[in-house]
Design a protein around this motif. Structure first.
Motif, mmCIF file in Angstrom:
data_model
loop_
_atom_site.group_PDB
_atom_site.id
_atom_site.type_symbol
_atom_site.label_atom_id
_atom_site.label_comp_id
_atom_site.label_asym_id
_atom_site.label_seq_id
_atom_site.Cartn_x
_atom_site.Cartn_y
_atom_site.Cartn_z
ATOM 1 N N LEU A 265 -15.027 -16.557 -8.843
ATOM 2 C CA LEU A 265 -13.600 -16.875 -8.890
ATOM 3 C C LEU A 265 -13.363 -18.356 -8.591
ATOM 4 O O LEU A 265 -12.550 -19.014 -9.252
ATOM 5 N N ASP A 266 -14.083 -18.896 -7.601
ATOM 6 C CA ASP A 266 -13.928 -20.311 -7.259
ATOM 7 C C ASP A 266 -14.399 -21.208 -8.391
ATOM 8 O O ASP A 266 -13.852 -22.296 -8.605
ATOM 9 N N SER A 267 -15.434 -20.763 -9.125
ATOM 10 C CA SER A 267 -15.963 -21.593 -10.217
ATOM 11 C C SER A 267 -14.961 -21.748 -11.357
ATOM 12 O O SER A 267 -15.088 -22.661 -12.180
ATOM 13 N N LEU A 268 -13.985 -20.851 -11.435
ATOM 14 C CA LEU A 268 -12.977 -20.931 -12.488
ATOM 15 C C LEU A 268 -11.912 -21.985 -12.182
ATOM 16 O O LEU A 268 -11.152 -22.375 -13.077
ATOM 17 N N THR B 154 3.376 -26.489 -9.911
ATOM 18 C CA THR B 154 2.498 -25.329 -9.726
ATOM 19 C C THR B 154 1.249 -25.755 -8.968
ATOM 20 O O THR B 154 0.866 -26.934 -8.970
ATOM 21 N N THR B 155 0.601 -24.799 -8.329
ATOM 22 C CA THR B 155 -0.706 -24.995 -7.726
ATOM 23 C C THR B 155 -1.366 -23.627 -7.632
ATOM 24 O O THR B 155 -0.712 -22.595 -7.802
ATOM 25 N N VAL B 156 -2.670 -23.615 -7.378
ATOM 26 C CA VAL B 156 -3.398 -22.351 -7.214
ATOM 27 C C VAL B 156 -3.636 -22.129 -5.726
ATOM 28 O O VAL B 156 -4.231 -22.965 -5.050
ATOM 29 N N ILE B 157 -3.142 -21.014 -5.215
ATOM 30 C CA ILE B 157 -3.373 -20.616 -3.823
ATOM 31 C C ILE B 157 -4.068 -19.270 -3.855
ATOM 32 O O ILE B 157 -3.550 -18.308 -4.426
ATOM 33 N N GLY B 158 -5.253 -19.199 -3.241
ATOM 34 C CA GLY B 158 -6.046 -17.982 -3.326
ATOM 35 C C GLY B 158 -6.527 -17.781 -4.741
ATOM 36 O O GLY B 158 -7.168 -18.649 -5.325
ATOM 37 N N ASN B 159 -6.198 -16.635 -5.316
ATOM 38 C CA ASN B 159 -6.602 -16.332 -6.686
ATOM 39 C C ASN B 159 -5.412 -16.260 -7.631
ATOM 40 O O ASN B 159 -5.446 -15.562 -8.640
ATOM 41 N N SER B 160 -4.352 -16.974 -7.285
ATOM 42 C CA SER B 160 -3.145 -16.891 -8.105
ATOM 43 C C SER B 160 -2.502 -18.262 -8.253
ATOM 44 O O SER B 160 -2.406 -19.025 -7.280
ATOM 45 N N GLU B 161 -2.076 -18.586 -9.480
ATOM 46 C CA GLU B 161 -1.293 -19.794 -9.695
ATOM 47 C C GLU B 161 0.129 -19.525 -9.227
ATOM 48 O O GLU B 161 0.718 -18.489 -9.544
ATOM 49 N N THR B 162 0.660 -20.457 -8.459
ATOM 50 C CA THR B 162 1.930 -20.232 -7.781
ATOM 51 C C THR B 162 2.899 -21.372 -8.073
ATOM 52 O O THR B 162 2.530 -22.542 -7.947
#
Length: 283
Positions: A78-81, A138-146
């Motif tokens: 997931l982090d590699s994405l 927008t930004t990615v927090i955890g596994n979701s774009e927020t």
């Protein structure tokens, strides 16, 4: 909690920043106990086949693509994405704060510049503050774009995560807007004016939680807890104007009481002292 490092992408400007959570949960926490043994209830994860208790290293993430069939995804995958852009806050547009409905605001973070980013962050902050704008991005927090909003607040820049439109529920019923009389509106405005004051967060305390802690301390000490109930409020409004007028009268009483507390002591006692002094001198 450690800071989350990232950057703000503002056009071609790249500002390295750190994000700190700006709030904390002060709620009283209770443990669940077995009523008979008074032992803490344990929530044990077990394998459905061998019934063996599972630890964190024994559990993986799986996505069910067919009933009973899963594909396993690791945290590293997931982090590699995530690209460098995902780790940054990308500003998409600028808007007025009033254009974002309060229902969309979720969680605040304080934005602090990393070394080398101080001037660029100050420039962005001042430009937004003087233009009266907030930034939406927008930004990615955890596994979701927020979706997020960057909001100038006094000398700081605050990042608020936002809900997606699909996450905000529709109002379950149609709001009614009955007619109100001019007199009622005027009285309501007077009441609002009488209650208007600068926002002071120190004025508000979690008094219910204080009573919960008092109950806990009293039970530890073997004492009883009694709570003084306030005067019962009317369950319905028979006459709106009467209720508004009574509210204003109550506010005026509170204001006069407050003013009396601020007045210096009356000088009646001084006159009495002088009078008694004259009497003693005459005798």
């Amino acid at each position: 909690m450690p800071a989350r490092k990232g950057a703000i992408a503002f056009g071609l400007v790249y500002i390295p920043v750190e994000l700190y959570t700006a709030t904390q949960d002060d709620a009283v926490r209770f443990n669940q106990l077995a009523k008979d043994s008074m032992k803490r209830v344990r929530y044990v994860k077990t394998c459905p086949d061998c019934k063996r208790e599972l630890g964190p290293d024994d559990i993986v993430k799986g996505y069910q693509y067919e009933k009973g069939k899963y594909v396993v995804i690791s945290d590293d995958e997931l982090d590699s994405l995530k690209t460098e852009a995902d780790r940054s806050v990308k500003i998409v547009q600028f808007s007025d704060l009033s254009e974002v409905p309060p229902l969309y605001f979720e969680k605040p973070y304080q934005v602090v510049a990393q070394s080398g980013g101080e001037k660029a962050l100050e420039l962005l902050h001042r430009a937004m503050a003087e233009e009266g704008k907030i930034a939406i991005g927008t930004t990615v927090i955890g596994n979701s774009e927020t979706p997020i909003a960057l909001i100038p607040h006094e000398g700081d820049l605050v990042m608020m995560t936002l809900h997606y439109q699909s996450e905000v529920k529709d109002v379950p019923k149609t709001l009614q807007h009955p007619a109100v009389a001019d007199e009622e509106l005027s009285m309501a405005k007077k009441l609002i004016e009488s209650m208007t004051a600068p926002f002071d967060p120190a004025r508000f305390r979690n008094t219910y939680q204080e009573r919960v802690m008092e109950l806990i301390q009293n039970k530890i000490a073997g004492k009883e807890t009694t709570v003084e109930q306030p005067a019962q409020q009317p369950s319905n409004i028979i006459n709106l104007m009467d209720a508004l007028a009574a509210s204003l009268k109550e506010r005026e009483g509170e204001t006069h009481s407050s003013d009396d507390d601020k007045k210096p002591p009356r000088r009646a006692s001084t006159k009495k002292t002088r009078s008694s002094t004259k009497t003693r001198a005459a005798s």
